[in-house]
Write an enzyme that holds these catalytic residues in place. Structure first.
Site, PDB file in Angstrom:
ATOM      1  N   TYR A  36      -0.067  -0.693  42.105  1.00  0.00           N
ATOM      2  CA  TYR A  36       0.718  -0.519  40.878  1.00  0.00           C
ATOM      3  C   TYR A  36       0.294  -1.395  39.869  1.00  0.00           C
ATOM      4  O   TYR A  36       0.952  -1.840  38.635  1.00  0.00           O
ATOM      5  CB  TYR A  36       2.291  -0.447  40.938  1.00  0.00           C
ATOM      6  CG  TYR A  36       2.715  -1.378  41.690  1.00  0.00           C
ATOM      7  CD1 TYR A  36       2.701  -3.104  41.239  1.00  0.00           C
ATOM      8  CD2 TYR A  36       3.638  -1.488  42.815  1.00  0.00           C
ATOM      9  CE1 TYR A  36       3.395  -3.877  41.809  1.00  0.00           C
ATOM     10  CE2 TYR A  36       4.069  -2.483  43.353  1.00  0.00           C
ATOM     11  CZ  TYR A  36       4.056  -3.690  42.917  1.00  0.00           C
ATOM     12  OH  TYR A  36       4.548  -4.857  43.574  1.00  0.00           O
ATOM     13  N   SER A 140       6.030 -13.042  44.397  1.00  0.00           N
ATOM     14  CA  SER A 140       6.250 -11.743  44.153  1.00  0.00           C
ATOM     15  C   SER A 140       6.423 -11.151  45.570  1.00  0.00           C
ATOM     16  O   SER A 140       5.713 -11.431  46.506  1.00  0.00           O
ATOM     17  CB  SER A 140       4.952 -11.008  44.041  1.00  0.00           C
ATOM     18  OG  SER A 140       4.658 -11.156  42.388  1.00  0.00           O
ATOM     19  N   ARG A 152       1.763  -3.313  48.003  1.00  0.00           N
ATOM     20  CA  ARG A 152       1.067  -4.923  48.265  1.00  0.00           C
ATOM     21  C   ARG A 152       0.593  -4.943  49.362  1.00  0.00           C
ATOM     22  O   ARG A 152       0.765  -5.478  50.391  1.00  0.00           O
ATOM     23  CB  ARG A 152       2.375  -5.761  47.979  1.00  0.00           C
ATOM     24  CG  ARG A 152       2.916  -5.550  46.757  1.00  0.00           C
ATOM     25  CD  ARG A 152       4.166  -6.759  46.344  1.00  0.00           C
ATOM     26  NE  ARG A 152       3.295  -7.842  46.210  1.00  0.00           N
ATOM     27  CZ  ARG A 152       2.740  -8.145  44.879  1.00  0.00           C
ATOM     28  NH1 ARG A 152       2.847  -7.483  43.771  1.00  0.00           N
ATOM     29  NH2 ARG A 152       2.030  -9.328  44.608  1.00  0.00           N
ATOM     30  N   ASP A 308       0.979  -9.885  27.276  1.00  0.00           N
ATOM     31  CA  ASP A 308       0.449  -9.788  28.697  1.00  0.00           C
ATOM     32  C   ASP A 308       0.214  -8.334  28.845  1.00  0.00           C
ATOM     33  O   ASP A 308      -0.607  -7.843  29.744  1.00  0.00           O
ATOM     34  CB  ASP A 308       1.378 -10.355  29.773  1.00  0.00           C
ATOM     35  CG  ASP A 308       0.895 -10.374  30.996  1.00  0.00           C
ATOM     36  OD1 ASP A 308      -0.238 -10.273  31.273  1.00  0.00           O
ATOM     37  OD2 ASP A 308       1.550 -10.112  31.991  1.00  0.00           O
ATOM     38  N   CYS A 381      14.848   5.591  29.259  1.00  0.00           N
ATOM     39  CA  CYS A 381      16.069   5.298  28.331  1.00  0.00           C
ATOM     40  C   CYS A 381      17.209   6.038  29.035  1.00  0.00           C
ATOM     41  O   CYS A 381      18.291   5.169  29.094  1.00  0.00           O
ATOM     42  CB  CYS A 381      16.009   6.268  27.140  1.00  0.00           C
ATOM     43  SG  CYS A 381      17.446   6.636  26.227  1.00  0.00           S
TER      44      CYS A 381
END
Length: 413
Positions: A36, A140, A152, A308, A381
């Site tokens: 991701y 992380s 990961r 970033d 939202c």
């Protein structure tokens, strides 16, 4: 609930000559390959050189540190070191960073450093250095082993969980202040309590941070759609992105646990920020602020980008070899970028009762149309609506008990 006593951080106004930069001295180079990751593809976009080390040169590093210090007039200056994976630069590189900071430090100005890492290279020598120079560390980790290892992985496709746990244990042994950063995705987003309790009880960081993974499927372009077309929310994003209601369930579930057991003991920026917002204070988090653009990104070649998450050619705002960093950060171009956040709100946001709490959240996530067919609604939202309506009665009650209620920020009533 009268036993709740608040210690809400004060949100002071920013002095004019203050800005935050994420320095990326190694750019998008990393020793793991998270599915991701929004940044690894920048190696192709920014034309990184092949077959050689890619890092900010000593000359450019010195220029950056000097300009960053000289461009601000605050009693504390915070350097943030990101990547990619910044520890790949080696310990000697960061020893040089500290030397340069000492060289250019102003009298009575405190220099503070933080570094974000995946933890794989954190050994005792690194910990000794980080402790000696009081670096704050962001580590992380996405939850227990199975959840963490889902996305990961290292370059060989193996999970990185065991290495991260070793890093956390070393950081604790050396007494280093560290926070965890958990990327909430389509998998771990289904296990909020498992993730929270694991990080809280096993990792025991000083702060627990969550960030929703929202990656747009670049094959979907609004320009390819007719004005009447409404693409389903699920079709807008990659498979690993957290769903809006999944994000809502994740944060509300953890909020309830935090209120029952950890209020005032476990620091979660989102929740502490909510209390400030409900008191009528400006947000301490850029994603929930009315404007953005306060956090620029500096690449290894000195290029500066508006954010970033906006390291794209159209958002390049300068280079520190041609223009002083402060002039870039406080430029009209950057101010225009920052104020575009509030000026681009669609009609649905302008009518929303919880607009005060999120201001449309991060512009990078505004990838769907609102109920009127206007572009620019935040993908999350529905989840944010769920969260704000859930926390509102709890926060409002506590603030009233403490005589701190800001009634203009009530969601209901």
């Amino acid at each position: 609930m009268s036993h709740y006593h608040l210690n809400v951080p004060q949100f002071q106004g920013q002095p004019h000559a203050k800005f935050q930069a994420l320095a990326k001295p190694i750019g998008a180079v990393c020793n793991i390959n998270c599915d991701y990751c929004y940044y690894l593809d920048k190696q192709q976009l920014l034309e990184y050189p092949k077959n050689r080390s890619y890092k900010m040169s000593d000359e450019l590093l010195e220029r950056y540190i000097r300009q960053y210090i000289q461009g601000q007039n605050t009693p504390e200056i915070v350097f943030s070191w990101h990547g990619g994976e910044p520890t790949m630069l080696g310990l000697s590189y960061f020893e040089r960073i500290v030397e340069l900071q000492t060289k250019y430090a102003k009298p009575n100005v405190k220099i503070v450093n933080d570094i974000q890492t995946n933890g794989l290279l954190i050994n005792d020598k690194w910990c000794q250095f980080l402790a000696k120079h009081a670096f704050s560390v962001g580590l992380s980790i996405d939850g227990p082993e199975q959840l963490h290892n889902t996305y990961r992985k290292n370059r060989c496709g193996q999970g990185t969980f065991s290495k991260v746990i070793e890093a956390a244990e070393r950081l604790k042994r050396h007494g280093i202040h560290f926070a965890t950063l958990t990327c909430v995705n389509n998998v771990n987003g289904n296990y909020p309590l498992e993730v929270y309790r694991f990080v809280r009880d096993e990792i025991q960081p000083s702060q627990i941070q969550f960030i929703p993974v929202v990656d747009r499927d670049e094959e979907i372009k609004w320009a390819q759609c007719s004005e009447a077309a409404i693409i389903p929310v699920s079709a807008q994003t990659t498979s690993w992105s957290v769903a809006p209601t999944q994000w809502g369930d994740f944060l509300t579930t953890i909020f309830d646990e935090w209120m029952k057991q950890d209020f005032g003991k476990v620091h979660i920026p989102y929740f502490e920020n909510f209390f400030g917002i409900w008191m009528g204070k400006p947000s301490s988090m850029c994603t929930l602020s009315d404007i953005c653009g306060k956090g620029i990104a500096v690449e290894p070649n000195g290029d500066v980008y508006a954010c970033d998450h906006y390291v794209h050619p159209e958002h390049k705002i300068g280079n520190i070899e041609q223009t002083p960093l402060a002039a870039i950060a406080l430029s009209k171009q950057q101010m225009t970028f920052g104020f575009a956040k509030q000026r681009a709100l669609p009609k649905q946001c302008l009518e929303c009762k919880v607009r005060f709490a999120c201001h449309g959240e991060c512009p990078k996530n505004r990838i769907v149309k609102d109920k009127y067919g206007n572009p620019g609604l935040n993908y999350l939202c529905q989840g944010w609506q769920q969260i704000f309506h859930h926390v509102d009665p709890v926060i409002t009650h506590i603030l009233e008990l403490n005589g701190m209620a800001k009634t203009t920020c009530r969601v209901t009533g």
